[in-house]
Design a protein around this motif. Structure first.
Motif, PDB file in Angstrom:
ATOM      1  N   SER A 176     176.212 -78.314  94.943  1.00 22.70           N
ATOM      2  CA  SER A 176     176.126 -77.247  93.957  1.00 22.70           C
ATOM      3  C   SER A 176     175.356 -76.044  94.507  1.00 22.70           C
ATOM      4  O   SER A 176     175.793 -74.892  94.368  1.00 22.70           O
ATOM      5  CB  SER A 176     175.451 -77.786  92.698  1.00 22.70           C
ATOM      6  OG  SER A 176     175.278 -76.771  91.757  1.00 22.70           O
ATOM      7  N   ARG A 194     177.503 -74.282  97.085  1.00 21.85           N
ATOM      8  CA  ARG A 194     178.582 -73.482  96.485  1.00 21.85           C
ATOM      9  C   ARG A 194     178.043 -72.204  95.857  1.00 21.85           C
ATOM     10  O   ARG A 194     178.683 -71.155  95.927  1.00 21.85           O
ATOM     11  CB  ARG A 194     179.323 -74.312  95.442  1.00 21.85           C
ATOM     12  CG  ARG A 194     180.223 -75.350  96.059  1.00 21.85           C
ATOM     13  CD  ARG A 194     180.913 -76.151  94.991  1.00 21.85           C
ATOM     14  NE  ARG A 194     181.813 -77.122  95.590  1.00 21.85           N
ATOM     15  CZ  ARG A 194     182.244 -78.205  94.986  1.00 21.85           C
ATOM     16  NH1 ARG A 194     181.859 -78.480  93.752  1.00 21.85           N
ATOM     17  NH2 ARG A 194     183.065 -79.042  95.588  1.00 21.85           N
ATOM     18  N   ARG A 195     176.865 -72.292  95.219  1.00 22.12           N
ATOM     19  CA  ARG A 195     176.259 -71.087  94.640  1.00 22.12           C
ATOM     20  C   ARG A 195     175.931 -70.068  95.729  1.00 22.12           C
ATOM     21  O   ARG A 195     176.111 -68.859  95.542  1.00 22.12           O
ATOM     22  CB  ARG A 195     174.993 -71.447  93.863  1.00 22.12           C
ATOM     23  CG  ARG A 195     175.247 -71.808  92.424  1.00 22.12           C
ATOM     24  CD  ARG A 195     173.976 -71.753  91.600  1.00 22.12           C
ATOM     25  NE  ARG A 195     172.925 -72.605  92.134  1.00 22.12           N
ATOM     26  CZ  ARG A 195     172.722 -73.864  91.761  1.00 22.12           C
ATOM     27  NH1 ARG A 195     173.469 -74.415  90.854  1.00 22.12           N
ATOM     28  NH2 ARG A 195     171.738 -74.562  92.295  1.00 22.12           N
ATOM     29  N   GLN A 196     175.472 -70.555  96.867  1.00 18.44           N
ATOM     30  CA  GLN A 196     175.122 -69.658  97.970  1.00 18.44           C
ATOM     31  C   GLN A 196     176.368 -68.974  98.519  1.00 18.44           C
ATOM     32  O   GLN A 196     176.355 -67.783  98.820  1.00 18.44           O
ATOM     33  CB  GLN A 196     174.403 -70.443  99.072  1.00 18.44           C
ATOM     34  CG  GLN A 196     173.759 -69.561 100.099  1.00 18.44           C
ATOM     35  CD  GLN A 196     172.664 -68.708  99.510  1.00 18.44           C
ATOM     36  OE1 GLN A 196     171.799 -69.201  98.793  1.00 18.44           O
ATOM     37  NE2 GLN A 196     172.674 -67.427  99.803  1.00 18.44           N
ATOM     38  N   VAL A 197     177.458 -69.726  98.661  1.00 19.28           N
ATOM     39  CA  VAL A 197     178.721 -69.144  99.123  1.00 19.28           C
ATOM     40  C   VAL A 197     179.198 -68.103  98.120  1.00 19.28           C
ATOM     41  O   VAL A 197     179.657 -67.011  98.498  1.00 19.28           O
ATOM     42  CB  VAL A 197     179.781 -70.244  99.333  1.00 19.28           C
ATOM     43  CG1 VAL A 197     181.156 -69.652  99.556  1.00 19.28           C
ATOM     44  CG2 VAL A 197     179.388 -71.137 100.505  1.00 19.28           C
ATOM     45  N   GLY A 198     179.046 -68.393  96.833  1.00 16.45           N
ATOM     46  CA  GLY A 198     179.416 -67.433  95.797  1.00 16.45           C
ATOM     47  C   GLY A 198     178.574 -66.173  95.858  1.00 16.45           C
ATOM     48  O   GLY A 198     179.078 -65.069  95.602  1.00 16.45           O
ATOM     49  N   ALA A 199     177.309 -66.318  96.215  1.00 13.71           N
ATOM     50  CA  ALA A 199     176.427 -65.156  96.328  1.00 13.71           C
ATOM     51  C   ALA A 199     176.892 -64.241  97.458  1.00 13.71           C
ATOM     52  O   ALA A 199     176.832 -63.010  97.337  1.00 13.71           O
ATOM     53  CB  ALA A 199     174.986 -65.600  96.560  1.00 13.71           C
ATOM     54  N   ARG A 253     180.032 -63.976  98.558  1.00 10.03           N
ATOM     55  CA  ARG A 253     181.272 -63.339  98.085  1.00 10.03           C
ATOM     56  C   ARG A 253     180.970 -62.223  97.076  1.00 10.03           C
ATOM     57  O   ARG A 253     181.589 -61.158  97.112  1.00 10.03           O
ATOM     58  CB  ARG A 253     182.193 -64.374  97.461  1.00 10.03           C
ATOM     59  CG  ARG A 253     182.757 -65.360  98.446  1.00 10.03           C
ATOM     60  CD  ARG A 253     183.732 -66.316  97.774  1.00 10.03           C
ATOM     61  NE  ARG A 253     184.065 -67.431  98.620  1.00 10.03           N
ATOM     62  CZ  ARG A 253     184.970 -67.396  99.594  1.00 10.03           C
ATOM     63  NH1 ARG A 253     185.621 -66.297  99.834  1.00 10.03           N
ATOM     64  NH2 ARG A 253     185.204 -68.476 100.314  1.00 10.03           N
ATOM     65  N   ALA A 254     180.006 -62.447  96.189  1.00 12.78           N
ATOM     66  CA  ALA A 254     179.649 -61.439  95.193  1.00 12.78           C
ATOM     67  C   ALA A 254     179.041 -60.205  95.852  1.00 12.78           C
ATOM     68  O   ALA A 254     179.345 -59.066  95.452  1.00 12.78           O
ATOM     69  CB  ALA A 254     178.664 -62.031  94.188  1.00 12.78           C
ATOM     70  N   LYS A 307     181.828 -58.262  97.445  1.00  9.48           N
ATOM     71  CA  LYS A 307     182.629 -57.603  96.410  1.00  9.48           C
ATOM     72  C   LYS A 307     181.904 -56.376  95.856  1.00  9.48           C
ATOM     73  O   LYS A 307     182.532 -55.363  95.544  1.00  9.48           O
ATOM     74  CB  LYS A 307     182.926 -58.592  95.291  1.00  9.48           C
ATOM     75  CG  LYS A 307     184.001 -58.144  94.336  1.00  9.48           C
ATOM     76  CD  LYS A 307     184.381 -59.263  93.381  1.00  9.48           C
ATOM     77  CE  LYS A 307     185.546 -58.820  92.527  1.00  9.48           C
ATOM     78  NZ  LYS A 307     185.956 -59.896  91.604  1.00  9.48           N
ATOM     79  N   THR A 340     184.602 -72.588 106.226  1.00  6.21           N
ATOM     80  CA  THR A 340     184.020 -71.737 105.192  1.00  6.21           C
ATOM     81  C   THR A 340     183.157 -70.638 105.806  1.00  6.21           C
ATOM     82  O   THR A 340     183.235 -69.469 105.395  1.00  6.21           O
ATOM     83  CB  THR A 340     183.185 -72.587 104.214  1.00  6.21           C
ATOM     84  OG1 THR A 340     183.996 -73.637 103.701  1.00  6.21           O
ATOM     85  CG2 THR A 340     182.666 -71.741 103.064  1.00  6.21           C
TER      86      THR A 340
END
Length: 93
Positions: A26, A29-34, A36-37, A40, A75
């Motif tokens: 978890s 995944r949050r770090q990968v999302g950070a 990407r955000a 963006k 990834t």
């Protein structure tokens, strides 16, 4: 349900390991999302800083077989490609 004492202990160990692995996955995944955000949003410096943390977490998860090591590498590669593309887009405009 487990019947023997060793089976009961195995069940306890499996539950503990499962919760630990879920927590690690978890956070990863949050770090990968950070990353990407940040890409963006166009914040390349923040994306690079977040990527360093994400790469560390991905490598650790891959080394401990929480995820497959090839998934960790793939990834990281995709995130690096996103950052590089954002850099060139920013430089071009």
């Amino acid at each position: 349900m487990p019947n023997s004492a060793s089976a009961k202990k195995d069940l306890r160990q499996n539950q503990t390991r499962r919760m630990h692995n879920r927590a690690v996955r978890s956070v990863m995944r949050r770090q990968v999302g950070a990353v990407r955000a940040a890409v963006k949003a166009g914040d390349i410096e923040k994306a690079e800083a977040e990527f360093r943390l994400a790469a560390k977490r991905l490598d650790k998860a891959g080394a401990k077989r929480i995820i497959h090591p090839n998934v960790a590498d793939r990834t990281k590669s995709r995130l690096q490609h996103l950052i590089k593309a954002a850099k060139t887009a920013t430089a071009a405009s």
